[in-house]
Design a protein around this motif. Structure first.
Motif, PDB file in Angstrom:
ATOM      1  N   GLU A  59       0.838  -1.205   0.000  1.00 35.27           N
ATOM      2  CA  GLU A  59       0.000   0.000   0.000  1.00 35.27           C
ATOM      3  C   GLU A  59       0.872   1.253   0.000  1.00 35.27           C
ATOM      4  O   GLU A  59       0.629   2.188  -0.766  1.00 35.27           O
ATOM      5  CB  GLU A  59      -0.917  -0.007   1.216  1.00 35.27           C
ATOM      6  N   LYS A  60       1.897   1.261   0.822  1.00 38.40           N
ATOM      7  CA  LYS A  60       2.777   2.421   0.935  1.00 38.40           C
ATOM      8  C   LYS A  60       3.556   2.667  -0.357  1.00 38.40           C
ATOM      9  O   LYS A  60       3.677   3.798  -0.815  1.00 38.40           O
ATOM     10  CB  LYS A  60       3.752   2.217   2.098  1.00 38.40           C
ATOM     11  N   ARG A  61       4.066   1.590  -0.954  1.00 40.51           N
ATOM     12  CA  ARG A  61       4.885   1.710  -2.167  1.00 40.51           C
ATOM     13  C   ARG A  61       4.065   1.743  -3.456  1.00 40.51           C
ATOM     14  O   ARG A  61       4.632   1.894  -4.541  1.00 40.51           O
ATOM     15  CB  ARG A  61       5.846   0.522  -2.254  1.00 40.51           C
ATOM     16  N   ARG A  62       2.754   1.509  -3.347  1.00 39.88           N
ATOM     17  CA  ARG A  62       1.863   1.458  -4.502  1.00 39.88           C
ATOM     18  C   ARG A  62       2.316   0.370  -5.486  1.00 39.88           C
ATOM     19  O   ARG A  62       2.351   0.562  -6.702  1.00 39.88           O
ATOM     20  CB  ARG A  62       1.764   2.823  -5.157  1.00 39.88           C
ATOM     21  N   SER A  63       2.655  -0.781  -4.923  1.00 43.70           N
ATOM     22  CA  SER A  63       3.197  -1.889  -5.715  1.00 43.70           C
ATOM     23  C   SER A  63       2.237  -2.400  -6.785  1.00 43.70           C
ATOM     24  O   SER A  63       2.649  -2.688  -7.904  1.00 43.70           O
ATOM     25  CB  SER A  63       3.587  -3.052  -4.796  1.00 43.70           C
ATOM     26  N   PHE A  64       0.966  -2.537  -6.445  1.00 51.37           N
ATOM     27  CA  PHE A  64       0.005  -3.051  -7.421  1.00 51.37           C
ATOM     28  C   PHE A  64      -0.214  -2.058  -8.556  1.00 51.37           C
ATOM     29  O   PHE A  64      -0.350  -2.453  -9.716  1.00 51.37           O
ATOM     30  CB  PHE A  64      -1.330  -3.402  -6.763  1.00 51.37           C
ATOM     31  N   GLU A  65      -0.261  -0.768  -8.223  1.00 51.19           N
ATOM     32  CA  GLU A  65      -0.442   0.245  -9.255  1.00 51.19           C
ATOM     33  C   GLU A  65       0.712   0.188 -10.259  1.00 51.19           C
ATOM     34  O   GLU A  65       0.507   0.264 -11.465  1.00 51.19           O
ATOM     35  CB  GLU A  65      -0.529   1.651  -8.653  1.00 51.19           C
ATOM     36  N   ARG A  66       1.932   0.052  -9.751  1.00 49.50           N
ATOM     37  CA  ARG A  66       3.099  -0.005 -10.628  1.00 49.50           C
ATOM     38  C   ARG A  66       3.140  -1.300 -11.430  1.00 49.50           C
ATOM     39  O   ARG A  66       3.397  -1.283 -12.630  1.00 49.50           O
ATOM     40  CB  ARG A  66       4.395   0.121  -9.824  1.00 49.50           C
ATOM     41  N   HIS A  67       2.880  -2.402 -10.775  1.00 48.30           N
ATOM     42  CA  HIS A  67       2.996  -3.704 -11.435  1.00 48.30           C
ATOM     43  C   HIS A  67       1.872  -3.940 -12.441  1.00 48.30           C
ATOM     44  O   HIS A  67       2.113  -4.445 -13.532  1.00 48.30           O
ATOM     45  CB  HIS A  67       3.004  -4.819 -10.385  1.00 48.30           C
ATOM     46  N   LEU A  68       0.654  -3.583 -12.075  1.00 54.74           N
ATOM     47  CA  LEU A  68      -0.507  -3.864 -12.920  1.00 54.74           C
ATOM     48  C   LEU A  68      -0.958  -2.662 -13.755  1.00 54.74           C
ATOM     49  O   LEU A  68      -1.862  -2.779 -14.568  1.00 54.74           O
ATOM     50  CB  LEU A  68      -1.671  -4.360 -12.059  1.00 54.74           C
ATOM     51  N   LYS A  69      -0.375  -1.503 -13.508  1.00 50.57           N
ATOM     52  CA  LYS A  69      -0.651  -0.284 -14.260  1.00 50.57           C
ATOM     53  C   LYS A  69      -2.129   0.123 -14.252  1.00 50.57           C
ATOM     54  O   LYS A  69      -2.706   0.469 -15.275  1.00 50.57           O
ATOM     55  CB  LYS A  69      -0.153  -0.420 -15.698  1.00 50.57           C
ATOM     56  N   CYS A  70      -2.745   0.050 -13.067  1.00 52.86           N
ATOM     57  CA  CYS A  70      -4.107   0.550 -12.887  1.00 52.86           C
ATOM     58  C   CYS A  70      -4.349   0.813 -11.402  1.00 52.86           C
ATOM     59  O   CYS A  70      -3.523   0.470 -10.564  1.00 52.86           O
ATOM     60  CB  CYS A  70      -5.139  -0.405 -13.454  1.00 52.86           C
ATOM     61  N   ALA A  71      -5.473   1.421 -11.080  1.00 53.78           N
ATOM     62  CA  ALA A  71      -5.761   1.878  -9.719  1.00 53.78           C
ATOM     63  C   ALA A  71      -6.061   0.723  -8.768  1.00 53.78           C
ATOM     64  O   ALA A  71      -6.693  -0.260  -9.137  1.00 53.78           O
ATOM     65  CB  ALA A  71      -6.945   2.829  -9.747  1.00 53.78           C
ATOM     66  N   ALA A  72      -5.598   0.894  -7.528  1.00 55.36           N
ATOM     67  CA  ALA A  72      -5.905  -0.050  -6.449  1.00 55.36           C
ATOM     68  C   ALA A  72      -6.490   0.757  -5.293  1.00 55.36           C
ATOM     69  O   ALA A  72      -5.863   1.695  -4.809  1.00 55.36           O
ATOM     70  CB  ALA A  72      -4.651  -0.793  -5.998  1.00 55.36           C
ATOM     71  N   SER A  73      -7.688   0.404  -4.886  1.00 56.81           N
ATOM     72  CA  SER A  73      -8.368   1.160  -3.833  1.00 56.81           C
ATOM     73  C   SER A  73      -7.837   0.799  -2.453  1.00 56.81           C
ATOM     74  O   SER A  73      -7.212  -0.250  -2.253  1.00 56.81           O
ATOM     75  CB  SER A  73      -9.869   0.884  -3.882  1.00 56.81           C
ATOM     76  N   GLU A  74      -8.120   1.669  -1.507  1.00 60.23           N
ATOM     77  CA  GLU A  74      -7.733   1.415  -0.117  1.00 60.23           C
ATOM     78  C   GLU A  74      -8.480   0.193   0.419  1.00 60.23           C
ATOM     79  O   GLU A  74      -7.965  -0.547   1.251  1.00 60.23           O
ATOM     80  CB  GLU A  74      -8.068   2.660   0.718  1.00 60.23           C
ATOM     81  N   GLU A  75      -9.682  -0.015  -0.082  1.00 57.86           N
ATOM     82  CA  GLU A  75     -10.499  -1.156   0.335  1.00 57.86           C
ATOM     83  C   GLU A  75      -9.826  -2.489  -0.029  1.00 57.86           C
ATOM     84  O   GLU A  75      -9.951  -3.481   0.698  1.00 57.86           O
ATOM     85  CB  GLU A  75     -11.876  -1.081  -0.328  1.00 57.86           C
ATOM     86  N   LEU A  76      -9.101  -2.519  -1.136  1.00 58.06           N
ATOM     87  CA  LEU A  76      -8.393  -3.730  -1.555  1.00 58.06           C
ATOM     88  C   LEU A  76      -7.459  -4.214  -0.462  1.00 58.06           C
ATOM     89  O   LEU A  76      -7.437  -5.396  -0.126  1.00 58.06           O
ATOM     90  CB  LEU A  76      -7.591  -3.467  -2.828  1.00 58.06           C
ATOM     91  N   TYR A  77      -6.718  -3.285   0.128  1.00 59.70           N
ATOM     92  CA  TYR A  77      -5.741  -3.663   1.169  1.00 59.70           C
ATOM     93  C   TYR A  77      -6.451  -4.170   2.426  1.00 59.70           C
ATOM     94  O   TYR A  77      -5.951  -5.067   3.095  1.00 59.70           O
ATOM     95  CB  TYR A  77      -4.814  -2.483   1.458  1.00 59.70           C
ATOM     96  N   ARG A  78      -7.612  -3.616   2.749  1.00 59.87           N
ATOM     97  CA  ARG A  78      -8.394  -4.097   3.901  1.00 59.87           C
ATOM     98  C   ARG A  78      -8.905  -5.509   3.626  1.00 59.87           C
ATOM     99  O   ARG A  78      -8.904  -6.366   4.499  1.00 59.87           O
ATOM    100  CB  ARG A  78      -9.591  -3.170   4.188  1.00 59.87           C
ATOM    101  N   GLN A  79      -9.338  -5.761   2.378  1.00 59.85           N
ATOM    102  CA  GLN A  79      -9.818  -7.102   2.016  1.00 59.85           C
ATOM    103  C   GLN A  79      -8.682  -8.115   2.108  1.00 59.85           C
ATOM    104  O   GLN A  79      -8.886  -9.237   2.585  1.00 59.85           O
ATOM    105  CB  GLN A  79     -10.401  -7.093   0.604  1.00 59.85           C
ATOM    106  N   LEU A  80      -7.495  -7.729   1.662  1.00 58.62           N
ATOM    107  CA  LEU A  80      -6.347  -8.639   1.740  1.00 58.62           C
ATOM    108  C   LEU A  80      -5.980  -8.939   3.194  1.00 58.62           C
ATOM    109  O   LEU A  80      -5.658 -10.087   3.526  1.00 58.62           O
ATOM    110  CB  LEU A  80      -5.142  -8.054   1.001  1.00 58.62           C
ATOM    111  N   GLU A  81      -6.034  -7.924   4.043  1.00 65.07           N
ATOM    112  CA  GLU A  81      -5.774  -8.129   5.488  1.00 65.07           C
ATOM    113  C   GLU A  81      -6.761  -9.131   6.065  1.00 65.07           C
ATOM    114  O   GLU A  81      -6.389  -9.995   6.864  1.00 65.07           O
ATOM    115  CB  GLU A  81      -5.871  -6.808   6.254  1.00 65.07           C
ATOM    116  N   ASP A  82      -8.041  -9.029   5.667  1.00 68.13           N
ATOM    117  CA  ASP A  82      -9.066  -9.930   6.172  1.00 68.13           C
ATOM    118  C   ASP A  82      -8.855 -11.367   5.685  1.00 68.13           C
ATOM    119  O   ASP A  82      -9.287 -12.314   6.333  1.00 68.13           O
ATOM    120  CB  ASP A  82     -10.459  -9.458   5.760  1.00 68.13           C
ATOM    121  N   MET A  83      -8.216 -11.522   4.534  1.00 64.11           N
ATOM    122  CA  MET A  83      -8.010 -12.849   3.939  1.00 64.11           C
ATOM    123  C   MET A  83      -6.861 -13.623   4.593  1.00 64.11           C
ATOM    124  O   MET A  83      -6.727 -14.817   4.392  1.00 64.11           O
ATOM    125  CB  MET A  83      -7.761 -12.723   2.435  1.00 64.11           C
ATOM    126  N   ILE A  84      -6.026 -12.945   5.365  1.00 65.41           N
ATOM    127  CA  ILE A  84      -4.863 -13.613   5.976  1.00 65.41           C
ATOM    128  C   ILE A  84      -5.304 -14.640   7.001  1.00 65.41           C
ATOM    129  O   ILE A  84      -6.161 -14.518   7.760  1.00 65.41           O
ATOM    130  CB  ILE A  84      -3.918 -12.591   6.645  1.00 65.41           C
TER     131      ILE A  84
END
Length: 84
Positions: A59-84
């Motif tokens: 989230e801090k480095r915006r890794s998904f935005e750079r790697h996938l070249k599109c927007a990643a919402s803040e909600e995405l990171y919360r969903q990933l945290e819940d999936m752990i």
């Protein structure tokens, strides 16, 4: 012996079997990054470790935005945290 596909975390660059990672893909309609819970969605994807530290760094480095070249919402990171 069966072949086990290895994938790399977009944050820490650790290589592990694909089953040990969380996968995200680009949604074709909204052009945003979404979690791929069953790892069956088609499209360009990225893998991340099942670790809170890697998710926070992504989230801090915006890794998904750079790697996938599109927007990643803040909600995405919360969903990933819940999936752990």
């Amino acid at each position: 012996m069966a072949h086990i596909p290895l994938r790399m975390c977009v944050v820490c660059r650790e290589r592990c079997p694909a089953s040990e990672f969380l996968r995200v893909v680009v949604d074709k309609e909204s052009q945003t990054v979404i979690p791929d819970i069953h790892k069956k969605r088609e499209g360009r994807g990225a893998y991340i470790c099942r670790a809170s530290e890697c998710i926070r760094k992504a989230e801090k480095r915006r890794s998904f935005e750079r790697h996938l070249k599109c927007a990643a919402s803040e909600e995405l990171y919360r969903q990933l945290e819940d999936m752990i």
